[in-house]
Design a protein around this motif. Structure first.
Motif, PDB file in Angstrom:
ATOM      1  N   MET A   2      97.353 105.079  20.485  1.00 33.83           N
ATOM      2  CA  MET A   2      97.926 104.624  19.507  1.00 33.83           C
ATOM      3  C   MET A   2      96.938 105.975  18.814  1.00 33.83           C
ATOM      4  SD  MET A   2      98.246 101.047  17.330  1.00 33.83           S
ATOM      5  CE  MET A   2      99.533 100.690  18.167  1.00 33.83           C
ATOM      6  N   ASP A   3      98.016 106.146  17.802  1.00 36.94           N
ATOM      7  CA  ASP A   3      97.465 106.853  16.827  1.00 36.94           C
ATOM      8  C   ASP A   3      97.021 106.532  15.254  1.00 36.94           C
ATOM      9  OD1 ASP A   3      96.583 109.081  15.068  1.00 36.94           O
ATOM     10  OD2 ASP A   3      98.754 110.137  15.445  1.00 36.94           O
ATOM     11  N   VAL A   4      95.659 106.166  14.964  1.00 35.85           N
ATOM     12  CA  VAL A   4      96.049 105.389  13.594  1.00 35.85           C
ATOM     13  C   VAL A   4      96.249 105.820  12.098  1.00 35.85           C
ATOM     14  CG1 VAL A   4      93.689 104.095  12.928  1.00 35.85           C
ATOM     15  CG2 VAL A   4      93.799 103.946  14.522  1.00 35.85           C
ATOM     16  N   LYS A   5      95.892 107.152  12.352  1.00 36.50           N
ATOM     17  CA  LYS A   5      96.693 108.294  11.193  1.00 36.50           C
ATOM     18  C   LYS A   5      97.867 107.870  10.890  1.00 36.50           C
ATOM     19  CE  LYS A   5      92.864 111.276  11.109  1.00 36.50           C
ATOM     20  NZ  LYS A   5      93.046 112.860  11.292  1.00 36.50           N
ATOM     21  N   GLU A   6      99.174 108.249  11.717  1.00 38.74           N
ATOM     22  CA  GLU A   6     100.537 107.604  12.574  1.00 38.74           C
ATOM     23  C   GLU A   6     100.660 106.431  11.685  1.00 38.74           C
ATOM     24  OE1 GLU A   6     103.819 108.838  12.250  1.00 38.74           O
ATOM     25  OE2 GLU A   6     102.400 109.935  12.439  1.00 38.74           O
ATOM     26  N   GLN A   7      99.736 105.039  12.354  1.00 40.37           N
ATOM     27  CA  GLN A   7     100.431 103.845  11.223  1.00 40.37           C
ATOM     28  C   GLN A   7      99.797 103.734  10.391  1.00 40.37           C
ATOM     29  OE1 GLN A   7     101.947 102.115  13.878  1.00 40.37           O
ATOM     30  NE2 GLN A   7     101.550 103.356  15.592  1.00 40.37           N
ATOM     31  N   ILE A   8      98.859 103.684   9.838  1.00 42.90           N
ATOM     32  CA  ILE A   8      98.935 104.498   8.335  1.00 42.90           C
ATOM     33  C   ILE A   8      99.603 105.055   6.985  1.00 42.90           C
ATOM     34  CG2 ILE A   8      96.980 104.885   7.059  1.00 42.90           C
ATOM     35  CD1 ILE A   8      95.380 104.822   8.667  1.00 42.90           C
ATOM     36  N   LYS A   9      99.785 106.116   7.710  1.00 39.63           N
ATOM     37  CA  LYS A   9     101.341 106.944   7.440  1.00 39.63           C
ATOM     38  C   LYS A   9     102.606 106.034   7.579  1.00 39.63           C
ATOM     39  CE  LYS A   9     104.161 111.012   7.874  1.00 39.63           C
ATOM     40  NZ  LYS A   9     104.234 112.080   8.790  1.00 39.63           N
ATOM     41  N   ILE A  10     102.791 105.525   8.388  1.00 37.18           N
ATOM     42  CA  ILE A  10     104.502 104.454   8.473  1.00 37.18           C
ATOM     43  C   ILE A  10     104.020 103.784   7.217  1.00 37.18           C
ATOM     44  CG2 ILE A  10     105.512 103.250  10.101  1.00 37.18           C
ATOM     45  CD1 ILE A  10     104.440 104.663  12.304  1.00 37.18           C
ATOM     46  N   ALA A  11     102.887 102.739   7.589  1.00 37.20           N
ATOM     47  CA  ALA A  11     102.504 101.391   7.038  1.00 37.20           C
ATOM     48  C   ALA A  11     102.355 101.798   5.226  1.00 37.20           C
ATOM     49  CB  ALA A  11     101.165 100.579   7.212  1.00 37.20           C
ATOM     50  N   VAL A  12     101.943 103.057   4.517  1.00 41.84           N
ATOM     51  CA  VAL A  12     102.066 103.648   3.027  1.00 41.84           C
ATOM     52  C   VAL A  12     103.014 103.758   3.075  1.00 41.84           C
ATOM     53  CG1 VAL A  12     100.831 105.565   1.469  1.00 41.84           C
ATOM     54  CG2 VAL A  12      99.409 104.217   3.519  1.00 41.84           C
ATOM     55  N   GLU A  13     103.870 104.861   3.576  1.00 40.11           N
ATOM     56  CA  GLU A  13     106.040 104.561   3.131  1.00 40.11           C
ATOM     57  C   GLU A  13     106.515 103.744   2.722  1.00 40.11           C
ATOM     58  OE1 GLU A  13     107.221 107.373   6.458  1.00 40.11           O
ATOM     59  OE2 GLU A  13     105.331 109.181   5.712  1.00 40.11           O
ATOM     60  N   LYS A  14     106.148 102.688   4.100  1.00 40.22           N
ATOM     61  CA  LYS A  14     107.039 101.006   3.503  1.00 40.22           C
ATOM     62  C   LYS A  14     106.481 100.638   2.705  1.00 40.22           C
ATOM     63  CE  LYS A  14     108.148 100.831   8.329  1.00 40.22           C
ATOM     64  NZ  LYS A  14     109.079 100.507   9.886  1.00 40.22           N
ATOM     65  N   ILE A  15     105.248 100.628   2.438  1.00 39.89           N
ATOM     66  CA  ILE A  15     104.592  99.360   0.908  1.00 39.89           C
ATOM     67  C   ILE A  15     104.674  99.795   0.283  1.00 39.89           C
ATOM     68  CG2 ILE A  15     102.593  98.691   0.282  1.00 39.89           C
ATOM     69  CD1 ILE A  15     101.048  98.666   3.571  1.00 39.89           C
ATOM     70  N   THR A  16     104.956 101.251   0.310  1.00 40.49           N
ATOM     71  CA  THR A  16     104.689 102.171  -1.107  1.00 40.49           C
ATOM     72  C   THR A  16     107.117 101.855  -1.696  1.00 40.49           C
ATOM     73  OG1 THR A  16     104.665 104.111  -0.493  1.00 40.49           O
ATOM     74  CG2 THR A  16     103.102 103.490  -2.090  1.00 40.49           C
ATOM     75  N   LYS A  17     106.868 101.580  -0.930  1.00 39.14           N
ATOM     76  CA  LYS A  17     108.837 101.586  -1.192  1.00 39.14           C
ATOM     77  C   LYS A  17     109.546  99.878  -1.705  1.00 39.14           C
ATOM     78  CE  LYS A  17     109.962 105.725   1.487  1.00 39.14           C
ATOM     79  NZ  LYS A  17     110.418 106.028   2.101  1.00 39.14           N
ATOM     80  N   ASP A  18     108.115  99.461  -1.703  1.00 42.94           N
ATOM     81  CA  ASP A  18     108.627  97.715  -0.761  1.00 42.94           C
ATOM     82  C   ASP A  18     107.835  96.932  -2.687  1.00 42.94           C
ATOM     83  OD1 ASP A  18     109.803  95.100  -0.661  1.00 42.94           O
ATOM     84  OD2 ASP A  18     110.063  96.066   0.947  1.00 42.94           O
ATOM     85  N   GLY A  19     108.073  96.106  -3.250  1.00 47.54           N
ATOM     86  CA  GLY A  19     107.298  95.668  -4.010  1.00 47.54           C
ATOM     87  C   GLY A  19     106.547  94.066  -3.549  1.00 47.54           C
ATOM     88  N   LYS A  20     107.969  93.568  -2.469  1.00 50.15           N
ATOM     89  CA  LYS A  20     107.380  92.680  -1.474  1.00 50.15           C
ATOM     90  C   LYS A  20     106.543  93.012  -0.644  1.00 50.15           C
ATOM     91  CE  LYS A  20     111.989  89.574  -2.448  1.00 50.15           C
ATOM     92  NZ  LYS A  20     113.241  89.660  -2.053  1.00 50.15           N
ATOM     93  N   LEU A  21     106.655  94.055  -0.111  1.00 49.08           N
ATOM     94  CA  LEU A  21     105.512  94.628   1.397  1.00 49.08           C
ATOM     95  C   LEU A  21     103.791  94.551   0.005  1.00 49.08           C
ATOM     96  CD1 LEU A  21     107.046  96.819   3.574  1.00 49.08           C
ATOM     97  CD2 LEU A  21     106.326  93.870   4.100  1.00 49.08           C
ATOM     98  N   GLN A  22     104.199  95.240  -0.736  1.00 52.25           N
ATOM     99  CA  GLN A  22     102.542  95.520  -1.391  1.00 52.25           C
ATOM    100  C   GLN A  22     102.127  93.633  -1.915  1.00 52.25           C
ATOM    101  OE1 GLN A  22     104.385  97.827  -5.212  1.00 52.25           O
ATOM    102  NE2 GLN A  22     105.428  99.718  -3.820  1.00 52.25           N
ATOM    103  N   GLU A  23     103.311  92.822  -2.446  1.00 58.14           N
ATOM    104  CA  GLU A  23     102.918  91.511  -2.783  1.00 58.14           C
ATOM    105  C   GLU A  23     101.523  91.326  -1.292  1.00 58.14           C
ATOM    106  OE1 GLU A  23     105.153  89.141  -4.923  1.00 58.14           O
ATOM    107  OE2 GLU A  23     106.126  90.456  -6.550  1.00 58.14           O
ATOM    108  N   GLN A  24     102.751  91.527  -0.181  1.00 58.78           N
ATOM    109  CA  GLN A  24     102.400  90.652   1.210  1.00 58.78           C
ATOM    110  C   GLN A  24     101.010  90.968   1.914  1.00 58.78           C
ATOM    111  OE1 GLN A  24     104.543  90.698   4.146  1.00 58.78           O
ATOM    112  NE2 GLN A  24     103.978  88.970   5.567  1.00 58.78           N
ATOM    113  N   PHE A  25     100.991  92.736   1.848  1.00 59.52           N
ATOM    114  CA  PHE A  25     100.444  93.636   2.347  1.00 59.52           C
ATOM    115  C   PHE A  25      98.535  93.079   1.253  1.00 59.52           C
ATOM    116  CE2 PHE A  25      96.481  96.848   1.938  1.00 59.52           C
ATOM    117  CZ  PHE A  25      96.814  97.449   3.493  1.00 59.52           C
TER     118      PHE A  25
END
Length: 74
Positions: free
Chosen positions: A1-24
């Motif tokens: 598992m590529d940790v950097k790729e997981q971080i990239k995916i998570a950041v992309e999704k979190i920055t686009k979704d206010g509810k995810l930002q709150e949950q994170f």
């Protein structure tokens, strides 16, 4: 598992979704496992959490600096 790729995916999704930002902010492990769709070992999930927090902070600082640059040019 590529940790950097997981971080990239998570950041992309979190920055686009206010509810995810709150949950994170409240429950980072639960938020990331939901985003990534996997139950990660503690050592890996903690690396991803720290990476996402660092990236989100860096992006916020960068946006602020860019806004200030634009303001100062006026």
């Amino acid at each position: 598992m590529d940790v950097k790729e997981q971080i990239k995916i998570a950041v992309e999704k979190i920055t686009k979704d206010g509810k995810l930002q709150e949950q994170f902010q409240k429950e980072p492990v639960k938020a990331l496992e939901g985003i990534l769709g996997v139950d990660l070992p503690d050592d890996v999930i903690n690396q991803v959490i720290q990476g996402v927090k660092a990236k989100l902070t860096a992006d916020t600082v960068s946006d602020t600096v860019n806004a200030l640059k634009g303001f100062l040019k006026k």
